[in-house]
Write an enzyme that holds these catalytic residues in place. Structure first.
Site, PDB file in Angstrom:
ATOM      1  N   LYS A  43     -12.965 -14.975 -16.524  1.00 45.82           N
ATOM      2  CA  LYS A  43     -11.492 -15.032 -16.514  1.00 45.82           C
ATOM      3  C   LYS A  43     -10.948 -14.465 -15.203  1.00 45.82           C
ATOM      4  CE  LYS A  43     -11.256 -10.587 -18.859  1.00 45.82           C
ATOM      5  NZ  LYS A  43     -11.334  -9.937 -20.165  1.00 45.82           N
ATOM      6  N   TYR A 269       4.843   2.151   9.400  1.00 46.22           N
ATOM      7  CA  TYR A 269       6.145   2.293   8.747  1.00 46.22           C
ATOM      8  C   TYR A 269       6.331   3.709   8.206  1.00 46.22           C
ATOM      9  CZ  TYR A 269       6.628  -2.811   8.711  1.00 46.22           C
ATOM     10  OH  TYR A 269       6.739  -4.128   9.060  1.00 46.22           O
TER      11      TYR A 269
END
Ligand SMILES: *Cc1c(COP(=O)(O)O)cnc(C)c1O
Length: 377
Positions: A43, A269
């Site tokens: 999955k 940042y």
């Protein structure tokens, strides 16, 4: 493809992990009994490794069934050329069910509502549809409640176009050796199987074990086991070392820029990292858009030129910065974010623990932008 950040997926490692599980099961199955079959769980794009190539490799290795989360994933597996039965784990009560028939998928029936919807769809397609019945023994997510079967089973078992091919449950605490819910779930599952048998369902196969249960308790093996994590070469922390496994995925990139910064200058940042001495900073083109957690900034490490070096400053969308001052570094040098280089290794477990997450999440978050490159054994 020329992007220099990519995931390398070793299909040989997947096959070898499959065989290690198979040998583990065979060695502990009493003489004269058949070891459980392996349902390979693929999955979520095979835990980020790429569903098609992984499922095909596991099919070649001998998997008798693969399992996925929903019908859409099942269709992708068929379109990739998977031939073995495909079990769909998810709830199907509000899904478009036609894909089950067109692509020969095996649904889980996990609620009375799903039973009604599956019966209606099977009747419309004039077919008798095999399904796996899911029993909720304590995870309290999907499944027919173990203590309510007298009320819920009659209608399901009377459905003329449905056949119960298997019955299964799923453990909540298999990776926590001390937790009492595990044994309780096993007891409840036994009484649910007895309830089915008393209603004449005796031919259904039985499965329960995820990776952790498979490793810790042969009493969970029944007719089949459902490993995911182990196939990818990872083990639950509490059970690490029980099986010799090879991690199948590594995440690699290259240095694309190097610059020297002065004491007191910041990187990235929010200027979160400030150099306390002159530093050599290298930029790596992989960021949170690629699934690298922002919490790795100031916490994680990578391998470059055989050295462990820290990730510094904020991880940005497409890039991160490393402090490579401890030795030479040039544009083009290989950077290992997950995997081995020069005898050292950044494991998925290490990255997960640095960001306060679990191995599953680290793998599943690897971005769609990252190319998966496969090798044969
Ligand atoms: C994901 C899943 C598994 C596999 O779990 P692992 O811990 O990766 O082995 C097995 N069964 C079900 C129902 C699952 O959803």
């Amino acid at each position: 493809m020329i992007r220099c950040t990519f995931a390398h997926v070793d299909l040989g490692a997947l096959e070898s992990n499959y065989r290690a599980i198979e040998a583990f099961l065979a060695a502990r199955t009493p003489a004269g009994r058949r070891p459980p079959a392996i349902v390979a769980v693929v999955k979520a794009n095979a835990y980020g490794h790429g569903a098609g190539p992984v499922a095909l490799a596991l099919e070649r290795a001998g998997a008798r069934m693969v399992a996925c989360a929903d019908i859409e994933e099942g269709i992708a597996l068929r379109q990739a050329g998977v031939h073995v039965p495909v079990l769909v784990f998810g709830a199907l009560s509000v899904s478009d069910l036609d894909g089950l028939f067109e692509y020969r998928l095996t649904p889980t029936c996990s609620t009375p509502g799903a039973g009604k919807a599956l019966q209606a769809a099977a009747a419309r397609h004039r077919q008798v549809l095999d399904y796996h019945l899911k029993i909720d023994t304590g995870l309290n997510r999907l499944g027919f409640r173990h203590d309510n079967l007298d009320r819920t089973l009659p209608e399901l078992l009377a459905a003329p176009n449905l056949r119960c091919a298997a019955v299964y449950t799923h453990f909540a605490t298999a990776d926590d050796p001390g937790h009492p819910l595990f044994d309780l779930q096993l007891e409840r599952f036994a009484s649910a199987r007895a309830a089915l048998a008393s209603r004449g369902v005796t031919a259904a196969s039985v499965h329960a074990a995820n990776s952790a249960a498979l490793l810790r308790d042969p009493g969970t093996w029944f007719d089949a086991v459902r490993p995911g994590l182990l196939l990818y070469g990872l083990a639950p922390a509490a059970l690490a070392g029980v099986l010799a496994l090879r991690p199948a995925l590594s995440l690699r990139s290259r240095v694309v820029a190097v610059k020297n910064i002065r004491q007191g200058e910041s990187v990235g940042y929010s200027a979160r990292y400030v150099a306390d001495s002159p530093r050599r900073i290298a930029t790596v083109p992989a960021g949170y858009a690629d699934g690298l957690d922002t919490r790795l900034g100031g916490r994680g490490e990578v391998l470059v030129n055989g050295r462990r070096v820290p990730i510094v400053g904020a991880v940005s969308m497409d890039m991160l910065a490393i402090d490579a001052s401890s030795g030479p570094v040039y544009a083009g040098d290989e950077v290992v974010l997950l995997g081995e280089q020069g005898g050292d290794r950044i494991t998925v477990a290490e990255m997960a623990s640095r960001i306060g997450s679990i191995q599953y999440e680290v793998l599943c978050r690897l971005g769609s932008r990252i190319e998966r490159r496969y090798n044969r054994p």
